[in-house]
Design a protein around this motif. Structure first.
Motif, PDB file in Angstrom:
ATOM      1  N   TYR A  71       0.829  -1.199   0.000  1.00 49.87           N
ATOM      2  CA  TYR A  71       0.000   0.000   0.000  1.00 49.87           C
ATOM      3  C   TYR A  71       0.865   1.250   0.000  1.00 49.87           C
ATOM      4  CZ  TYR A  71      -4.216  -2.665   0.917  1.00 49.87           C
ATOM      5  OH  TYR A  71      -5.270  -3.531   0.813  1.00 49.87           O
ATOM      6  N   TRP A  72       0.319   2.309  -0.589  1.00 50.85           N
ATOM      7  CA  TRP A  72       0.981   3.600  -0.670  1.00 50.85           C
ATOM      8  C   TRP A  72       0.063   4.679  -0.136  1.00 50.85           C
ATOM      9  CZ3 TRP A  72       5.854   4.438  -2.819  1.00 50.85           C
ATOM     10  CH2 TRP A  72       6.432   3.337  -3.454  1.00 50.85           C
ATOM     11  N   LEU A  73       0.581   5.547   0.744  1.00 51.18           N
ATOM     12  CA  LEU A  73      -0.109   6.773   1.101  1.00 51.18           C
ATOM     13  C   LEU A  73       0.282   7.791   0.046  1.00 51.18           C
ATOM     14  CD1 LEU A  73       0.446   7.077   4.951  1.00 51.18           C
ATOM     15  CD2 LEU A  73      -1.693   6.589   3.753  1.00 51.18           C
ATOM     16  N   ILE A 115       4.363   3.985  12.202  1.00 52.84           N
ATOM     17  CA  ILE A 115       3.006   4.534  12.305  1.00 52.84           C
ATOM     18  C   ILE A 115       3.047   5.995  12.728  1.00 52.84           C
ATOM     19  CG2 ILE A 115       0.824   4.384  13.573  1.00 52.84           C
ATOM     20  CD1 ILE A 115       1.279   1.312  13.651  1.00 52.84           C
ATOM     21  N   ALA A 116       3.862   6.314  13.716  1.00 55.84           N
ATOM     22  CA  ALA A 116       3.962   7.700  14.181  1.00 55.84           C
ATOM     23  C   ALA A 116       4.435   8.613  13.049  1.00 55.84           C
ATOM     24  CB  ALA A 116       4.899   7.784  15.379  1.00 55.84           C
ATOM     25  N   GLY A 117       5.386   8.154  12.283  1.00 54.96           N
ATOM     26  CA  GLY A 117       5.888   8.936  11.139  1.00 54.96           C
ATOM     27  C   GLY A 117       4.840   9.113  10.064  1.00 54.96           C
ATOM     28  N   ILE A 160       4.319   7.622   0.050  1.00 55.53           N
ATOM     29  CA  ILE A 160       5.048   6.769   0.989  1.00 55.53           C
ATOM     30  C   ILE A 160       4.547   5.332   0.886  1.00 55.53           C
ATOM     31  CG2 ILE A 160       5.451   6.302   3.434  1.00 55.53           C
ATOM     32  CD1 ILE A 160       4.948   9.247   3.982  1.00 55.53           C
ATOM     33  N   ALA A 161       5.469   4.407   0.719  1.00 59.61           N
ATOM     34  CA  ALA A 161       5.126   2.983   0.764  1.00 59.61           C
ATOM     35  C   ALA A 161       4.967   2.583   2.223  1.00 59.61           C
ATOM     36  CB  ALA A 161       6.220   2.152   0.108  1.00 59.61           C
ATOM     37  N   LEU A 162       3.885   1.896   2.532  1.00 56.75           N
ATOM     38  CA  LEU A 162       3.649   1.439   3.896  1.00 56.75           C
ATOM     39  C   LEU A 162       4.398   0.125   4.121  1.00 56.75           C
ATOM     40  CD1 LEU A 162      -0.158   2.190   4.415  1.00 56.75           C
ATOM     41  CD2 LEU A 162       1.820   3.600   5.008  1.00 56.75           C
ATOM     42  N   ALA A 163       5.519   0.215   4.785  1.00 54.54           N
ATOM     43  CA  ALA A 163       6.344  -0.957   5.077  1.00 54.54           C
ATOM     44  C   ALA A 163       7.097  -0.683   6.365  1.00 54.54           C
ATOM     45  CB  ALA A 163       7.319  -1.225   3.932  1.00 54.54           C
TER      46      ALA A 163
END
Length: 146
Positions: free
Chosen positions: A5-7, A125-127, A24-27
């Motif tokens: 997934y990407w934001l 997650i915080a980032g 941003i790639a969610l990894a």
């Protein structure tokens, strides 16, 4: 197991919609799964996943989507739709109508910060939440593409 997934922040310049190069790639995947669960717990439509290949219109068949996208989300380059460039599909337009407004997203992000356990402060997650707040303050809409 979920896909990648990407934001993606989107910017509008007149009638042109731009998938910003700040995506941003969610990894890693376990953190991405926790992040998406957090978003879903705040509001089911906070981050609605959408397949990137369904963004494009296939005029020859008047259908949503194409087999292969002419862009790569990992390219680090802006991706432009409209005004003789890539054309959005009807499915993509319907999806974009359901994306939370900046005011709605601001509220959802505030709830995420309140619900996020202190133990996750060291996780990506915080980032991701911080970055989403920055995008939201700039007036960008935020998509979740895969």
């Amino acid at each position: 197991m979920m896909g990648k997934y990407w934001l993606v922040p989107i910017v509008y310049e007149g009638t042109v919609m731009i998938l910003s190069d700040e995506r941003i790639a969610l990894a890693p995947q376990p953190a991405a799964e926790r992040f998406l669960q957090l978003a879903k717990s705040v509001h089911p439509r906070m981050l609605i996943p959408f397949k990137a290949n369904l963004l494009l219109s296939d005029d020859s068949e008047a259908a949503c989507g194409v087999d292969e996208t002419p862009f790569d989300l990992a390219s680090g380059k802006p991706i432009r739709f409209g005004d003789g460039m890539l054309e959005l599909s009807h499915c993509a337009e319907a999806y974009l109508d359901k994306v939370p407004t900046t005011a709605e997203m601001r509220h959802h992000l505030q709830q995420c910060h309140e619900l996020k356990a202190p133990a996750t402060a060291d996780e990506p997650i915080a980032g991701w939440l911080h970055t989403m707040n920055k995008w939201n303050e700039k007036g960008f809409s935020i998509l979740l593409l895969n």
